[in-house]
Design an enzyme around this catalytic site. Sequence first.
Site: not given
Length: 424
Positions: A23, A95, A119, A124, A126, A128, A333
């Site tokens: 990550n 993703r 997605c 999710r 996206v 944002q 989450i």
Amino acid sequence: MDKLRIKGGKSLAGSVDISGAKNAALPELCAALLTAETVTLQNVPGLQDVATMLKLIRNMGVEAERSAHAPGTVILNAGPLSSPEAPYELVKTMRASVLALGPLLARFGEATVSLPGGCAIGSRPVDQHIKGLQAMGADIIVEHGYMLARLPKGQTRLKGAAITTDMVTVTGTENFLMAATLAEGETILENAAQEPEIGDLAEMLIKMGAKIEGHGSRRIRIQGVERLHGCTHQVVADRIETGTFLCAVAAAGGDVVLNHGRADHLEVVIEKLREAGATVTAGEGFIRIQASGRMKAQSFRTTEYPGFPTDMQAQFMALNAIAQGTSTVTETIFENRFMHVNEMVRLGAKIQIEGKVCVINGVEQLSGATVMATDLRASASLVIAGLVASGETFVERIYHLDRGYDQMEAKLRGIGADIERMKA
């Protein structure tokens, strides 16, 4: 398609070299798009998601090669970039491809990025990403499964802006951080994610000439510059791989040193392991865990960093499944993050799902069976369960595991596990 065969019941001893963080590596590969100069990344893990990201940026025209002399080193040059596009064929399995949006827009003034596979906008964050980049002056439309982003006519750079996201988003924070480095003026990110991987990305960008303050806090300030230069950067150690091995040793018993592990990036998980009965010590560049007998069950709730990571939920649940007592695990989450539960039940675990909460009654022994991995962290939890189950456990669909763990079975075998990869 490969599967893993695990014969449970062996304690673990020795040392494991923790790989670079997936990550952190993924956004840092995208950060190379921000400059025409050479970027050298060290400690890049050999993962399927990394291979996909390299394929994606090569498809854009980036020169990206793994060093023949230095394992884990990738040399990148985005000078000859020819196509600022991330097509669906390369995006559908990962993703993180959305991370190309900010850098492409910042440096080239345009980007065409496929929506990540499966997605839906809104479910999710996206949306944002889109709102934040629009606040910086980009025109973005979504059509035919693609995000089409452009600077308005006559505008050559993004504009600095104050961006407050509706929720904490890791990839959103990374996208805005990268885009803002080349924007005109100052950008302030409020409600920013605080994950160590974001701090590592910021440190890399600073080496490239970016002006960034406040990374690691909820408020990041970026003063845009006209251009960035190349750099050499070492990817931070993977805290989730570290936590996975800590849980494996706590479950199976043993004495293992995790080289390159960062205890300061895993404080909540380590505290829970100590409360469970494991002895965990740490120093500069290592973590040591010693465990024997059954651990005590620990309840926890996943939250954004520095809270308990959602990416460690399944692995710790595997430990709770054979611990003394009853525990509750609350997932705040992600939806659908309990897909491993039905497979653990096949191994003999006593787990009930009640909405966002799992109630786990620890059992003394799991028994081997054939189980199926449903996602990356679920697959790791099933491996841990297999290490402690009696008899043989077969974990199928381990391509999920290969997305996020660098040679996991080889590392486990190196510390005494009876585990092998087989053709399904």
